[in-house]
Scaffold this active site. Structure first.
Site, mmCIF file in Angstrom:
data_model
loop_
_atom_site.group_PDB
_atom_site.id
_atom_site.type_symbol
_atom_site.label_atom_id
_atom_site.label_comp_id
_atom_site.label_asym_id
_atom_site.label_seq_id
_atom_site.Cartn_x
_atom_site.Cartn_y
_atom_site.Cartn_z
ATOM 1 N N GLU A 145 0.844 -1.194 0.000
ATOM 2 C CA GLU A 145 0.000 0.000 0.000
ATOM 3 C C GLU A 145 0.878 1.243 0.000
ATOM 4 O O GLU A 145 1.924 1.284 0.663
ATOM 5 C CB GLU A 145 -0.927 -0.001 1.215
ATOM 6 C CG GLU A 145 -1.923 1.144 1.241
ATOM 7 C CD GLU A 145 -2.985 0.950 2.332
ATOM 8 O OE1 GLU A 145 -3.616 -0.118 2.352
ATOM 9 O OE2 GLU A 145 -3.144 1.868 3.161
ATOM 10 N N ASP A 204 0.263 5.335 0.632
ATOM 11 C CA ASP A 204 -0.784 6.194 1.194
ATOM 12 C C ASP A 204 -0.461 7.678 1.173
ATOM 13 O O ASP A 204 0.625 8.088 1.594
ATOM 14 C CB ASP A 204 -1.022 5.856 2.679
ATOM 15 C CG ASP A 204 -1.611 4.495 2.905
ATOM 16 O OD1 ASP A 204 -2.261 3.976 2.008
ATOM 17 O OD2 ASP A 204 -1.408 3.956 4.008
ATOM 18 N N GLU A 248 -2.594 10.558 3.244
ATOM 19 C CA GLU A 248 -3.715 10.829 4.145
ATOM 20 C C GLU A 248 -3.639 12.304 4.558
ATOM 21 O O GLU A 248 -2.663 12.729 5.176
ATOM 22 C CB GLU A 248 -3.667 9.926 5.371
ATOM 23 C CG GLU A 248 -3.923 8.463 5.047
ATOM 24 C CD GLU A 248 -3.859 7.587 6.273
ATOM 25 O OE1 GLU A 248 -4.820 6.857 6.555
ATOM 26 O OE2 GLU A 248 -2.810 7.625 6.963
#
Length: 292
Positions: free
Chosen positions: A108, A110, A112
């Site tokens: 993953e 990311d 955010e």
């Protein structure tokens, strides 16, 4: 190699580039959000704009929402323009990420975006999971108001490195150190995801600032989605093709300008780096020693 992109001005549609004996065939057609993406939850909270070339995500007391690409990709570059939740957005998280959709060996990448109290900087947290291991958080305070206008957020993923970019300025680099026994995501294709949700137990000042539902609903806006990569399923030789533009030597390290901008971000805007957090990691993680 497949490229799909669209923008709020009508932009390029679907382009398929095939190189056979030095010949190039290009075709195109208009495209919209739902041709490349699907709503993953709370479809009543996702609204198409400008004929499907942009979308609005909504968070209220009843639900957040999210969307994902219909296909997975292995290597390449993905980007989208996002205008984040304005005003008092404390407790909200707007996420843009790639995920292998696997459990124990998840990969993953990311972004955010952590909401704030009005007047405070917007913080972006990046994280990387490789072969199921994550906990590689870094946080940067953005040097502009990301709720005032659209800005481009991108992930470039090659055999050599991963670069998180904000308006083409690198804010995070993760290099392939497999030769030193350090995991690197390169076997599993990943889909592209985005969500808007409530996380006031940790998002703003470690959870000290809670969401103010009197300010709801909260909105985030997206446009100019661009996917350039090897679709899976797709041509088996695409991920290993050295002729893919992102595998060119010039993209296997930062350019001099990118390197200067990257140092500027780390020196002036980075507020947390797991590599230097001795309370969590008394022994420095090996990828930090190797040079991230």
């Amino acid at each position: 190699m497949a490229r799909r992109s669209y923008n709020s001005n009508g932009g390029i549609g679907f382009i398929c580039v095939c190189v056979v004996v030095m010949s190039v065939v290009v075709s195109g057609r208009p495209t919209t959000f739902l041709e490349d993406f699907r709503v993953t939850w709370a479809d009543s909270h996702v609204k198409e704009l400008d004929g499907g070339r942009g979308i609005q995500l909504l968070l209220d007391r009843s639900s957040g929402c999210g969307f994902a690409s219909k296909r997975q990709y292995l290597f390449g570059k993905v980007s989208m323009k996002i205008k984040l939740v304005p005003g008092d957005s404390a407790g909200t998280v707007t996420a843009f990420y790639m995920n292998s959709d696997t459990d124990t060996i998840r990969d993953e990448l990311d972004f955010e975006f952590l909401g704030n109290r009005s007047g405070q900087p917007y913080t972006v947290q990046t994280n990387i999971y490789a072969h199921g291991k994550g906990d590689r958080e870094q946080r940067v305070n953005l040097w502009f108001d990301p709720a005032a206008d659209f800005h481009t957020y991108s992930i470039r993923w090659t055999h050599s490195l991963i670069v998180f970019g904000v308006d083409d300025i690198p804010i995070r680099v993760y290099k392939n150190h497999e030769a030193k026994g350090i995991p690197y995501p390169k076997q599993q294709p990943m889909g592209i995801y985005s969500t808007l949700w409530e996380a006031d137990d940790w998002a703003t000042r470690g959870g000290l600032e809670k969401i103010d539902w009197n300010k709801a609903p909260f909105y985030a806006y997206y446009k100019d989605f661009d996917i350039e990569g090897c679709p899976v399923p797709g041509p088996a030789n695409c991920p290993s093709n050295p002729n893919n533009w992102w595998e060119a030597p010039s993209y296997q390290s930062l350019s001099p300008l990118e390197a200067r901008n990257y140092r500027w971000v780390r020196m002036n805007h980075m507020i947390y780096d797991y590599c230097t957090d001795k309370s969590r990691y008394p022994v420095t993680p090996p990828e930090c020693v190797a040079g991230i």
